[in-house]
Design a protein around this motif. Structure first.
Motif, PDB file in Angstrom:
ATOM      1  N   PHE A   4       0.848  -1.182   0.000  1.00  0.00           N
ATOM      2  CA  PHE A   4       0.000   0.000   0.000  1.00  0.00           C
ATOM      3  C   PHE A   4       0.890   1.241   0.000  1.00  0.00           C
ATOM      4  N   GLY A   5       1.109   1.823  -1.170  1.00  0.00           N
ATOM      5  CA  GLY A   5       1.873   3.056  -1.245  1.00  0.00           C
ATOM      6  C   GLY A   5       3.365   2.828  -1.063  1.00  0.00           C
ATOM      7  N   ASP A   6       4.105   3.945  -0.964  1.00  0.00           N
ATOM      8  CA  ASP A   6       5.554   3.921  -0.787  1.00  0.00           C
ATOM      9  C   ASP A   6       5.881   4.036   0.696  1.00  0.00           C
ATOM     10  N   VAL A   7       6.754   3.174   1.190  1.00  0.00           N
ATOM     11  CA  VAL A   7       7.132   3.160   2.601  1.00  0.00           C
ATOM     12  C   VAL A   7       8.650   3.198   2.694  1.00  0.00           C
ATOM     13  N   LYS A   8       9.112   3.556   3.883  1.00  0.00           N
ATOM     14  CA  LYS A   8      10.554   3.676   4.122  1.00  0.00           C
ATOM     15  C   LYS A   8      10.875   3.052   5.471  1.00  0.00           C
ATOM     16  N   GLY A   9      12.012   2.359   5.522  1.00  0.00           N
ATOM     17  CA  GLY A   9      12.506   1.774   6.763  1.00  0.00           C
ATOM     18  C   GLY A   9      13.949   2.163   6.990  1.00  0.00           C
ATOM     19  N   LYS A  10      14.298   2.391   8.249  1.00  0.00           N
ATOM     20  CA  LYS A  10      15.653   2.846   8.585  1.00  0.00           C
ATOM     21  C   LYS A  10      16.145   2.102   9.817  1.00  0.00           C
ATOM     22  N   VAL A  11      17.297   1.454   9.680  1.00  0.00           N
ATOM     23  CA  VAL A  11      17.970   0.777  10.776  1.00  0.00           C
ATOM     24  C   VAL A  11      19.429   1.220  10.735  1.00  0.00           C
ATOM     25  N   SER A  12      19.861   1.917  11.783  1.00  0.00           N
ATOM     26  CA  SER A  12      21.222   2.442  11.841  1.00  0.00           C
ATOM     27  C   SER A  12      21.446   3.379  10.655  1.00  0.00           C
ATOM     28  N   ALA A  13      22.459   3.166   9.848  1.00  0.00           N
ATOM     29  CA  ALA A  13      22.748   4.033   8.706  1.00  0.00           C
ATOM     30  C   ALA A  13      22.145   3.500   7.414  1.00  0.00           C
ATOM     31  N   THR A  14      21.358   2.445   7.470  1.00  0.00           N
ATOM     32  CA  THR A  14      20.771   1.838   6.273  1.00  0.00           C
ATOM     33  C   THR A  14      19.341   2.315   6.112  1.00  0.00           C
ATOM     34  N   VAL A  15      19.023   2.813   4.932  1.00  0.00           N
ATOM     35  CA  VAL A  15      17.677   3.288   4.592  1.00  0.00           C
ATOM     36  C   VAL A  15      17.190   2.488   3.394  1.00  0.00           C
ATOM     37  N   VAL A  16      15.976   1.950   3.502  1.00  0.00           N
ATOM     38  CA  VAL A  16      15.368   1.157   2.430  1.00  0.00           C
ATOM     39  C   VAL A  16      14.080   1.827   2.008  1.00  0.00           C
ATOM     40  N   ASP A  17      13.944   2.120   0.718  1.00  0.00           N
ATOM     41  CA  ASP A  17      12.728   2.705   0.142  1.00  0.00           C
ATOM     42  C   ASP A  17      12.015   1.633  -0.674  1.00  0.00           C
ATOM     43  N   LEU A  18      10.763   1.334  -0.303  1.00  0.00           N
ATOM     44  CA  LEU A  18       9.937   0.363  -1.024  1.00  0.00           C
ATOM     45  C   LEU A  18       8.824   1.118  -1.731  1.00  0.00           C
TER      46      LEU A  18
END
Length: 397
Positions: free
Chosen positions: A306-320
């Motif tokens: 559902f839509g665009d989401v973002k996750g961040k753990v430490s210095a890693t950023v993931v855009d779905l």
């Protein structure tokens, strides 16, 4: 300028445009055909005389419940056998039309309910349990002694008919009391205990005869409720594996670390970590932890997010990012395996910053779990959500 040009401009104003604009196809489904005609004609309540002139439902009376006519019986004979027809007639003859009219009457008072329910049966979860009255309790209740039971048997033998049958002995066993005191305390005792919880043998579901289950899998089945067959069908993929070293005062202690993802391909996905001196033990720990940590992932149309989401753990950023049907899963291998275990078919992803493998896996799962559903957004804004796809496309998209 020629004289033909003003004439063309004049006719262009009165002549309608004949060029047709091209239409864009907004859906991939086939064109929705006209609604097919029903096989049987619709029967309205007004045709049966069940509605008054003012539109209120008419109360059913015993006169409305008439017997089958000869034409109706002939129509039923084409569908049912003679034995079935006899059973139908016997069942309707056993029911009094007056009782049926009184029990099937619809209420018109302000306290009526908007649905029909059978209140003659007790639902074990919703309804209050029916218990025996407190008067049935007898504090002086005791079991009969052997002499008292022998005396009851002797009295029955004295009163026994000349040609006793097996039914007489069964009646004696059913009617003979085993206690001394109130009869209601034995027949219908008062109990304050909660009903027994049904026991489900989940530890043997999905197993074949003679197949042994290791203790770790038994513990996992008891914790999650999955059967042995369901656990074996889960898709498990090992994503990260490396050697770790723990520095102690006795020296360096080496261990194997593994990060695993598990899912059923239908919206459940989870990750687990395992660490042990042996590689096989670390894999088993990570696999069981991933199955234990599985959570449902919201999916739009069962194929994307559902839509665009973002996750961040430490210095890693993931855009779905969500994608249309047929796009596929275009991302790096770690995110691809997670989407494959979850059952996601159309997705695009990018990792703009650090690409640490462990943080990438954790940030991807965090992003999938942080989706905002349309119902939640509508509830937060105080609006109502309407799915227009069912109106325009007939729900085929």
């Amino acid at each position: 300028m020629s004289s033909a040009q003003p004439l063309r401009c004049l006719f262009a104003k009165v002549t309608p445009a004949t060029r047709q604009t091209s239409r864009r196809t907004l859906q991939t489904s086939s064109r929705l055909n006209a609604r097919p005609s029903p096989k049987h004609k619709s029967i309205k309540a007004s045709d049966l005389g069940l509605v008054k002139k003012d539109g209120a439902p008419k109360q059913v009376t015993a006169k409305d419940l008439r017997a089958y006519s000869a034409a109706e019986k002939a129509a039923l004979a084409d569908r049912y056998t003679p034995a079935q027809l006899a059973a139908i007639e016997a069942g309707e003859a056993a029911i009094d039309p007056q009782d049926l009219a009184e029990q099937a009457a619809a209420r018109e008072d302000p306290m009526k309910i908007n649905y029909l329910d059978d209140f003659s049966t007790i639902h074990p979860v919703v309804d209050k349990p029916v218990r025996a009255p407190e008067e049935n309790y007898d504090p002086n209740l005791r079991f009969k002694t052997g002499d008292e039971l022998a005396e009851d048997l002797t009295n029955w033998v004295k009163d026994m008919p000349e040609e006793p049958e097996r039914l007489d002995w069964m009646k004696f066993l059913d009617n003979t009391r085993l206690t001394v005191g109130k009869e209601e305390a034995e027949r219908n005792p008062r109990s304050y205990l909660a009903p027994e919880i049904p026991k489900l043998d989940i530890l043997r579901r999905g197993t074949t005869e003679g197949e042994e289950i290791d203790p770790a899998t038994r513990r996992l089945m008891r914790q999650t409720g999955f059967s042995y067959r369901e656990i074996r069908r889960f898709r498990v993929k090992q994503l990260v594996t490396h050697r770790v070293v723990n520095q102690t005062r006795l020296g360096k202690i080496q261990s194997m670390y593994t990060l695993t993802v598990a899912g059923n391909g239908k919206g459940l996905v989870g990750i687990g970590e395992g660490k042990s001196a042996e590689m096989e033990e670390a894999k088993a720990q990570a696999r069981n932890a991933a199955i234990r940590n599985m959570q449902p992932i919201p999916m739009y149309e069962g194929r994307t997010i559902f839509g665009d989401v973002k996750g961040k753990v430490s210095a890693t950023v993931v855009d779905l990012m969500t994608r249309p049907p047929g796009f596929g899963v275009r991302c790096q291998s770690l995110i691809f395996e997670i989407c494959r275990c979850a059952g996601i078919q159309d997705l695009a992803a990018r990792v703009p910053r650090s690409r640490n493998h462990m943080n990438t896996v954790k940030a991807t799962v965090q992003a999938l779990l942080s989706q905002r559903l349309p119902e939640e957004i509508a509830r937060a804004r105080g609006r109502k959500l309407v799915d227009v796809r069912k109106v325009y496309y007939g729900g085929n998209v």
